[in-house]
Motif scaffolding. Structure first.
Motif, mmCIF file in Angstrom:
data_model
loop_
_atom_site.group_PDB
_atom_site.id
_atom_site.type_symbol
_atom_site.label_atom_id
_atom_site.label_comp_id
_atom_site.label_asym_id
_atom_site.label_seq_id
_atom_site.Cartn_x
_atom_site.Cartn_y
_atom_site.Cartn_z
ATOM 1 N N VAL A 48 -4.743 -1.049 -9.546
ATOM 2 C CA VAL A 48 -4.026 -0.797 -9.010
ATOM 3 C C VAL A 48 -2.537 -0.119 -10.743
ATOM 4 C CG1 VAL A 48 -3.789 -0.238 -6.715
ATOM 5 C CG2 VAL A 48 -2.260 -2.215 -6.834
ATOM 6 N N LEU A 49 -2.162 0.731 -10.402
ATOM 7 C CA LEU A 49 -0.593 1.050 -10.745
ATOM 8 C C LEU A 49 0.770 0.258 -10.902
ATOM 9 C CD1 LEU A 49 -0.888 4.423 -12.185
ATOM 10 C CD2 LEU A 49 -1.456 2.481 -14.028
ATOM 11 N N ASP A 50 0.809 0.099 -9.670
ATOM 12 C CA ASP A 50 2.449 -0.367 -9.209
ATOM 13 C C ASP A 50 0.961 -0.665 -7.504
ATOM 14 O OD1 ASP A 50 4.224 -1.067 -7.386
ATOM 15 O OD2 ASP A 50 5.653 0.697 -8.802
ATOM 16 N N GLN A 51 1.692 -2.274 -7.682
ATOM 17 C CA GLN A 51 0.874 -3.066 -6.414
ATOM 18 C C GLN A 51 2.448 -2.726 -4.850
ATOM 19 O OE1 GLN A 51 1.165 -7.160 -8.058
ATOM 20 N NE2 GLN A 51 -0.560 -7.108 -7.285
ATOM 21 N N ASP A 52 3.314 -2.273 -5.213
ATOM 22 C CA ASP A 52 3.979 -2.385 -4.457
ATOM 23 C C ASP A 52 3.697 -1.068 -3.265
ATOM 24 O OD1 ASP A 52 5.496 -4.687 -4.388
ATOM 25 O OD2 ASP A 52 7.379 -3.477 -5.905
ATOM 26 N N LYS A 53 3.687 -0.014 -4.161
ATOM 27 C CA LYS A 53 3.109 1.426 -4.120
ATOM 28 C C LYS A 53 2.098 1.006 -3.207
ATOM 29 C CE LYS A 53 3.116 5.824 -5.466
ATOM 30 N NZ LYS A 53 2.691 7.515 -7.044
ATOM 31 N N ALA A 54 1.345 0.665 -3.986
ATOM 32 C CA ALA A 54 0.115 0.613 -3.154
ATOM 33 C C ALA A 54 -0.205 -0.157 -1.974
ATOM 34 C CB ALA A 54 -1.468 -0.148 -3.889
ATOM 35 N N ARG A 55 1.060 -1.286 -1.706
ATOM 36 C CA ARG A 55 1.150 -2.141 -0.655
ATOM 37 C C ARG A 55 1.516 -1.071 0.197
ATOM 38 N NH1 ARG A 55 4.066 -5.294 2.620
ATOM 39 N NH2 ARG A 55 2.963 -7.492 3.513
ATOM 40 N N ASP A 56 2.371 0.200 0.073
ATOM 41 C CA ASP A 56 2.762 0.819 1.004
ATOM 42 C C ASP A 56 2.107 1.909 1.378
ATOM 43 O OD1 ASP A 56 5.386 2.917 2.831
ATOM 44 O OD2 ASP A 56 4.970 3.669 1.104
ATOM 45 N N PHE A 57 1.602 2.414 0.233
ATOM 46 C CA PHE A 57 -0.313 3.426 0.776
ATOM 47 C C PHE A 57 -1.045 3.189 1.624
ATOM 48 C CE2 PHE A 57 -3.892 5.858 -0.471
ATOM 49 C CZ PHE A 57 -3.901 6.772 0.281
ATOM 50 N N TYR A 58 -1.076 2.112 1.664
ATOM 51 C CA TYR A 58 -2.857 1.266 1.932
ATOM 52 C C TYR A 58 -2.311 0.724 3.603
ATOM 53 C CZ TYR A 58 -6.123 1.133 -1.809
ATOM 54 O OH TYR A 58 -6.683 2.251 -2.906
ATOM 55 N N VAL A 59 -1.287 0.299 3.953
ATOM 56 C CA VAL A 59 -0.981 -0.258 4.923
ATOM 57 C C VAL A 59 -0.152 0.867 5.630
ATOM 58 C CG1 VAL A 59 1.126 -1.636 6.030
ATOM 59 C CG2 VAL A 59 0.005 -2.565 4.432
ATOM 60 N N ASN A 60 1.027 1.390 5.653
ATOM 61 C CA ASN A 60 1.393 2.808 6.018
ATOM 62 C C ASN A 60 0.926 3.663 5.833
ATOM 63 O OD1 ASN A 60 3.288 1.146 6.916
ATOM 64 N ND2 ASN A 60 4.695 1.158 4.477
ATOM 65 N N VAL A 61 0.310 4.637 5.422
ATOM 66 C CA VAL A 61 -0.324 5.548 4.968
ATOM 67 C C VAL A 61 -1.813 5.460 5.887
ATOM 68 C CG1 VAL A 61 -1.509 7.769 3.546
ATOM 69 C CG2 VAL A 61 0.237 6.591 3.397
ATOM 70 N N LEU A 62 -3.063 4.804 5.468
ATOM 71 C CA LEU A 62 -4.128 4.358 5.743
ATOM 72 C C LEU A 62 -4.478 3.453 6.465
ATOM 73 C CD1 LEU A 62 -6.369 3.932 2.351
ATOM 74 C CD2 LEU A 62 -6.224 6.126 3.347
ATOM 75 N N GLY A 63 -3.334 2.249 7.426
ATOM 76 C CA GLY A 63 -3.277 2.459 8.365
ATOM 77 C C GLY A 63 -3.506 0.342 8.277
ATOM 78 N N PHE A 64 -4.067 0.105 6.845
ATOM 79 C CA PHE A 64 -4.514 -1.045 7.300
ATOM 80 C C PHE A 64 -3.404 -2.121 7.169
ATOM 81 C CE2 PHE A 64 -7.789 -0.091 3.386
ATOM 82 C CZ PHE A 64 -8.543 0.999 4.104
ATOM 83 N N SER A 65 -4.040 -3.070 7.284
ATOM 84 C CA SER A 65 -2.827 -4.778 7.639
ATOM 85 C C SER A 65 -3.361 -5.637 5.886
ATOM 86 C CB SER A 65 -3.540 -5.602 8.662
ATOM 87 O OG SER A 65 -3.931 -5.139 10.063
ATOM 88 N N VAL A 66 -2.252 -5.970 5.909
ATOM 89 C CA VAL A 66 -2.601 -7.121 4.634
ATOM 90 C C VAL A 66 -2.740 -8.174 5.390
ATOM 91 C CG1 VAL A 66 -0.503 -8.807 3.263
ATOM 92 C CG2 VAL A 66 0.312 -6.076 3.408
ATOM 93 N N HIS A 67 -3.598 -8.845 4.462
ATOM 94 C CA HIS A 67 -4.000 -10.162 4.498
ATOM 95 C C HIS A 67 -3.353 -11.420 4.334
ATOM 96 C CE1 HIS A 67 -6.722 -13.599 4.122
ATOM 97 N NE2 HIS A 67 -7.186 -13.127 5.261
ATOM 98 N N THR A 68 -3.023 -11.179 2.590
ATOM 99 C CA THR A 68 -2.836 -11.946 2.099
ATOM 100 C C THR A 68 -1.408 -11.232 0.744
ATOM 101 O OG1 THR A 68 -4.165 -14.104 1.571
ATOM 102 C CG2 THR A 68 -2.699 -14.217 0.208
#
Length: 137
Positions: free
Chosen positions: A12-32
């Motif tokens: 990914v180009l930006d981990q913070d942006k990716a974290r936001d997208f996968y968690v807050n948009v797609l509804g995934f959970s952060v594991h680590t």
């Protein structure tokens, strides 16, 4: 003998942006989400209820120069195809993601293998969103 795949990695180009997208948009959970002693940020997510299948969101900024030189232009052009996400309700999922301003390259379309839409994660990757129906499409 290999028993299963537990982690897969996408750049990914930006981990913070990716974290936001996968968690807050797609509804995934952060594991680590932790900083390793060598400065590498280990960030992995998973679909709810499936922590055994993690996606590592690998920040391109930590890749070596050769890898970065090859992958960064592809990510910047949204040319990295990363996988298939399945849903039981493609129409509802499509509407929900469109409302969250997810960019779709292809709206839900009946294909011979399933109903499929294609979307961007905003971090350089595109995905298939697929619903398999009882009749095979």
């Amino acid at each position: 003998m290999i028993s299963r795949l537990s982690h897969s990695t996408i750049y990914v180009l930006d981990q913070d942006k990716a974290r936001d997208f996968y968690v807050n948009v797609l509804g995934f959970s952060v594991h680590t989400d932790m900083l390793m002693p060598n400065g590498f940020r280990w960030l992995s997510v998973h679909t709810k209820g499936h922590a055994e299948n993690q996606i590592v969101l690998y920040g391109i900024e930590t890749a070596d120069a050769e890898v970065k030189a090859h992958l960064k232009p592809l990510l910047e052009a949204n040319k990295m195809g990363a996988g298939v996400f399945e849903t039981d309700d493609i129409d509802g999922t499509f509407r929900d993601l469109k409302a969250k301003e997810v960019t779709f390259l292809k709206e839900p379309t009946h294909e011979f293998y399933a109903i499929e839409a294609l979307f961007l994660d905003g971090c350089g990757n595109w995905f298939s969103l697929t619903e398999h129906r009882a009749n095979g499409a």
